[in-house]
Structures are given as structure tokens and as C-alpha cells.
Design a protein around this motif. Sequence first.
Motif, PDB file in Angstrom:
ATOM      1  N   GLY A  73       0.841  -1.187   0.000  1.00 55.83           N
ATOM      2  CA  GLY A  73       0.000   0.000   0.000  1.00 55.83           C
ATOM      3  C   GLY A  73       0.882   1.245   0.000  1.00 55.83           C
ATOM      4  N   CYS A  74       0.567   2.210  -0.851  1.00 50.72           N
ATOM      5  CA  CYS A  74       1.421   3.397  -1.006  1.00 50.72           C
ATOM      6  C   CYS A  74       1.541   4.171   0.301  1.00 50.72           C
ATOM      7  CB  CYS A  74       0.877   4.296  -2.115  1.00 50.72           C
ATOM      8  SG  CYS A  74       1.108   3.580  -3.751  1.00 50.72           S
ATOM      9  N   PHE A  75       0.471   4.265   1.059  1.00 48.13           N
ATOM     10  CA  PHE A  75       0.541   5.011   2.315  1.00 48.13           C
ATOM     11  C   PHE A  75       1.406   4.282   3.336  1.00 48.13           C
ATOM     12  CE2 PHE A  75      -0.871   5.812   6.635  1.00 48.13           C
ATOM     13  CZ  PHE A  75      -0.653   7.183   6.708  1.00 48.13           C
ATOM     14  N   GLY A  78       5.171   3.827   2.480  1.00 45.24           N
ATOM     15  CA  GLY A  78       5.958   5.030   2.190  1.00 45.24           C
ATOM     16  C   GLY A  78       6.371   5.166   0.748  1.00 45.24           C
ATOM     17  N   CYS A  79       5.448   4.933  -0.149  1.00 46.90           N
ATOM     18  CA  CYS A  79       5.753   5.108  -1.572  1.00 46.90           C
ATOM     19  C   CYS A  79       6.275   6.521  -1.826  1.00 46.90           C
ATOM     20  CB  CYS A  79       4.488   4.870  -2.391  1.00 46.90           C
ATOM     21  SG  CYS A  79       4.644   5.391  -4.102  1.00 46.90           S
ATOM     22  N   PRO A  80       7.461   6.641  -2.438  1.00 45.39           N
ATOM     23  CA  PRO A  80       8.018   7.987  -2.654  1.00 45.39           C
ATOM     24  C   PRO A  80       7.157   8.813  -3.615  1.00 45.39           C
ATOM     25  CG  PRO A  80       9.363   6.299  -3.726  1.00 45.39           C
ATOM     26  CD  PRO A  80       8.341   5.581  -2.896  1.00 45.39           C
ATOM     27  N   ARG A  81       6.440   8.150  -4.491  1.00 45.34           N
ATOM     28  CA  ARG A  81       5.639   8.881  -5.468  1.00 45.34           C
ATOM     29  C   ARG A  81       4.347   9.426  -4.847  1.00 45.34           C
ATOM     30  NH1 ARG A  81       3.890   5.933 -10.891  1.00 45.34           N
ATOM     31  NH2 ARG A  81       6.086   5.333 -10.838  1.00 45.34           N
ATOM     32  N   CYS A  82       3.830   8.717  -3.849  1.00 46.89           N
ATOM     33  CA  CYS A  82       2.523   9.085  -3.311  1.00 46.89           C
ATOM     34  C   CYS A  82       2.629   9.671  -1.904  1.00 46.89           C
ATOM     35  CB  CYS A  82       1.597   7.871  -3.332  1.00 46.89           C
ATOM     36  SG  CYS A  82       1.445   7.109  -4.948  1.00 46.89           S
ATOM     37  N   ASP A  83       3.768  10.272  -1.593  1.00 51.18           N
ATOM     38  CA  ASP A  83       4.035  10.863  -0.286  1.00 51.18           C
ATOM     39  C   ASP A  83       2.949  11.843   0.150  1.00 51.18           C
ATOM     40  OD1 ASP A  83       5.942  10.227   1.485  1.00 51.18           O
ATOM     41  OD2 ASP A  83       7.279  11.887   1.017  1.00 51.18           O
ATOM     42  N   GLU A 124       0.999  -0.259  -4.772  1.00 49.37           N
ATOM     43  CA  GLU A 124      -0.445  -0.088  -4.970  1.00 49.37           C
ATOM     44  C   GLU A 124      -0.755   0.727  -6.234  1.00 49.37           C
ATOM     45  OE1 GLU A 124      -2.035   2.007  -1.645  1.00 49.37           O
ATOM     46  OE2 GLU A 124      -4.056   2.121  -2.455  1.00 49.37           O
ATOM     47  N   HIS A 125       0.045   1.780  -6.481  1.00 46.35           N
ATOM     48  CA  HIS A 125      -0.260   2.646  -7.625  1.00 46.35           C
ATOM     49  C   HIS A 125       0.057   1.967  -8.964  1.00 46.35           C
ATOM     50  CE1 HIS A 125       4.038   4.130  -6.994  1.00 46.35           C
ATOM     51  NE2 HIS A 125       4.025   3.727  -8.251  1.00 46.35           N
ATOM     52  N   ASP A 126       0.749   0.824  -8.914  1.00 47.96           N
ATOM     53  CA  ASP A 126       1.092   0.100 -10.150  1.00 47.96           C
ATOM     54  C   ASP A 126       0.183  -1.097 -10.403  1.00 47.96           C
ATOM     55  OD1 ASP A 126       3.186   1.614 -11.137  1.00 47.96           O
ATOM     56  OD2 ASP A 126       4.681   0.572  -9.891  1.00 47.96           O
TER      57      ASP A 126
HETATM   58 ZN    ZN Z   1       2.443   5.025  -4.784  1.00 43.59          ZN
END
Ligand code: ZN
Length: 147
Positions: A73-75, A78-83, A124-126
Motif C-alpha cells: 500500500g502506497c501510504f 511510504g511510496c516515494p511517489r505518493c508521499d 499499490e499505484h502500479d
Molecule cells: Zn504510490
Amino acid sequence: MAEDMKRIDPLNAAERSARMSKVKAKGNASTEQLVERALRLSGIDGWVKHPGDIGGNPDFYFPAQRTALFVDGCFWHGCPRCDRRLPRTRRRFWRNKIDDNRARDVKVRRRLRRLGYHAMSIWEHDVKKASWLGRLRAILARGSLDN
Ligand SMILES: [Zn+2]
């Protein structure tokens, strides 16, 4: 003023935390379902979900290829793209929590590789993109050769 009150009220903190974990559970389930559906549609089989005996609790595991698949999960990871999705309040608390998760991710996956497993992660975003399926197929092909 109202915002400051909320921040120091432990009940509110607990409530917020409970709400966040609901968001987490719900978010993970739907992302995981998307991955599961993509696997089925692509005819990729031979996996189990959440095997209890593989360290790090991967979302999917392919026993024949010793391959663990994590859906991050991006949140929470700590996905760098979805910070930008960090909550506006208690940023340091969430930042620490997410940093801990990231450190654990690195440790768990490094350990799996050291033990001879393949480990792959999908952000998650992919999940809705097709590219991760190609990456997974390549890893599974390699995993088959190992055996
Ligand atoms: Zn993300």
C-alpha cells in the motif's frame, strides 16, 4: 484551537488510529483483490495467499518457484511517489510509523532472498498496470530454473 485539543486528546488519537487501521484493512483488501484478479485473468496459477510459514507475511506465495509477492500500500509502505497522502495532522507520528514499515520491508525481503527465496513487490499505484505481470513472469521463470 479545536485542532490542538484533538491532538492531545488520547481518545481522539485512538479513534483516529482505529479509523486509519480500517482504511488500511479496506485498502489492502481491494488492492490485493485486484492483484488476485489479474493473476487469474493472466492464467498465472500455483500461488497461495498469506502463507503462514513464510517470513514477512507475503500477500501471495508461489511454492514451486519459492517466490513471495508483496503488494505494498502506497501510504503504509511510504511510496516515494505518493508521499502527499500523509495525513495533515500528526505528521511525525505517521512518518515514523511508515519509516518503521519501510525498514521492516527491506529487512524481511533481504532475509527471504538470503534464504533462497525470490521476493517481488508491487506498489499499490502500479497494480492496475500490466507491467508487473511481466516482471512476475520473469521471476517465476527464474524460480522454476532454480529447482
Ligand atoms: Zn504510490
